[in-house]
Structures are given as structure tokens and as C-alpha cells.
Design a protein around this motif. Structure first.
Motif, PDB file in Angstrom:
ATOM      1  N   GLY A  12      -2.103  -5.423 -10.050  1.00 49.41           N
ATOM      2  CA  GLY A  12      -1.389  -5.934 -11.213  1.00 49.41           C
ATOM      3  C   GLY A  12      -0.302  -4.978 -11.661  1.00 49.41           C
ATOM      4  O   GLY A  12       0.810  -5.394 -12.014  1.00 49.41           O
ATOM      5  N   PHE A  13      -0.594  -3.686 -11.630  1.00 53.82           N
ATOM      6  CA  PHE A  13       0.406  -2.682 -11.993  1.00 53.82           C
ATOM      7  C   PHE A  13       1.576  -2.712 -11.010  1.00 53.82           C
ATOM      8  O   PHE A  13       2.741  -2.637 -11.410  1.00 53.82           O
ATOM      9  N   PHE A  14       1.280  -2.820  -9.714  1.00 50.65           N
ATOM     10  CA  PHE A  14       2.326  -2.923  -8.697  1.00 50.65           C
ATOM     11  C   PHE A  14       3.195  -4.152  -8.942  1.00 50.65           C
ATOM     12  O   PHE A  14       4.425  -4.091  -8.810  1.00 50.65           O
ATOM     13  N   ASP A  66      -8.856  -4.396  -3.486  1.00 50.46           N
ATOM     14  CA  ASP A  66      -9.338  -3.534  -2.405  1.00 50.46           C
ATOM     15  C   ASP A  66      -8.516  -3.730  -1.138  1.00 50.46           C
ATOM     16  O   ASP A  66      -8.195  -2.769  -0.445  1.00 50.46           O
ATOM     17  N   ARG A  67      -8.174  -4.973  -0.832  1.00 52.99           N
ATOM     18  CA  ARG A  67      -7.325  -5.248   0.333  1.00 52.99           C
ATOM     19  C   ARG A  67      -5.952  -4.618   0.166  1.00 52.99           C
ATOM     20  O   ARG A  67      -5.381  -4.082   1.104  1.00 52.99           O
ATOM     21  N   PHE A  68      -5.408  -4.686  -1.053  1.00 51.08           N
ATOM     22  CA  PHE A  68      -4.101  -4.103  -1.331  1.00 51.08           C
ATOM     23  C   PHE A  68      -4.147  -2.587  -1.182  1.00 51.08           C
ATOM     24  O   PHE A  68      -3.270  -1.990  -0.553  1.00 51.08           O
ATOM     25  N   LYS A  73      -4.178   3.416   2.730  1.00 48.88           N
ATOM     26  CA  LYS A  73      -5.127   4.438   3.153  1.00 48.88           C
ATOM     27  C   LYS A  73      -4.914   4.750   4.634  1.00 48.88           C
ATOM     28  O   LYS A  73      -4.728   3.852   5.453  1.00 48.88           O
ATOM     29  N   ARG A  74      -4.952   6.017   4.954  1.00 46.95           N
ATOM     30  CA  ARG A  74      -4.783   6.442   6.341  1.00 46.95           C
ATOM     31  C   ARG A  74      -6.151   6.518   7.001  1.00 46.95           C
ATOM     32  O   ARG A  74      -7.116   7.047   6.423  1.00 46.95           O
TER      33      ARG A  74
END
Length: 113
Positions: A12-14, A66-68, A73-74
Motif C-alpha cells: 500500500g505504501f508503494f 508477501d509476494r510483493f 529479497k535476494r
């Protein structure tokens, strides 16, 4: 979470940040017809952010967040194919040059992780 609502999360912030960026972009564009495209996209991002904030389906919104976040994540492992049997071997990143032992055929090969 208040009243069973999702609240503001990373996705939501994005969406809100993207809306602000697109509104600024639209204000810089001189042609008013071309400015409608980023304005429409910014409005869609804002509507999506409000939808996420007010949503009662917290499990689904958490899954989407979580998907976003997994996009950024590396993976802590590097994968190499065994030169003999072509099996994927997983080794930790950042260990330098290491000797990899294939679990399937027993072949040993050296790679940089």
C-alpha cells in the motif's frame, strides 16, 4: 490493524509513492492530453492503496504483500549444474571459491559462490 481492516503495509505504501511520482510527472508534462495517462495511472494506484487499507480480507492482503516483498529479497543460495550428471547443486552465496560435491553422482567441482 483496526476494526479487522488491513491497514497500511509495504504494498500500500508503494502504491501511494507511485501515485505521488505519477502526479508529479503529470504536472511536468506540458501537453494536457499526454498528462492524462500518468494521472489515470496515479488514480488507479491511489484507489488500489485505499482498497488495500480498507480491505477486510486480511489473509489475502497479507499474501499479496508477501509476494510483493519477495520480489526484492535476494536468494541466499547459488545453484550450479553438476558437469557430469547435470543435477542442480545448491551452495551458500559469498563463500568464495569452494569445492562442490554432487549429492547424486559424487562428482567434485570447484566454483565461485
Amino acid at each position: 490493524m483496526k476494526n479487522g481492516r488491513n491497514g497500511l503495509d509495504s504494498l500500500g505504501f508503494f502504491s501511494i509513492i507511485m501515485a505521488v511520482v505519477l502526479f508529479v510527472l503529470a504536472s511536468v508534462i506540458d501537453n494536457r492530453y499526454y498528462a492524462l495517462i500518468p494521472i489515470a495511472a496515479a488514480t488507479a494506484f491511489l484507489c488500489y492503496a485505499v482498497f488495500r487499507i480498507l480491505s477486510l480480507n486480511t489473509a489475502r492482503r497479507r499474501y499479496e504483500a508477501d509476494r510483493f516483498s519477495s520480489l526484492f529479497k535476494r536468494d541466499p543460495y547459488k545453484r550450479f549444474k553438476c558437469p557430469k550428471c547435470k543435477t542442480l547443486c545448491r551452495v551458500p552465496r559469498g563463500k568464495g571459491k569452494i569445492k562442490i560435491h554432487c549429492p547424486k553422482c559424487g562428482e567434485e567441482f570447484i566454483k565461485r559462490s
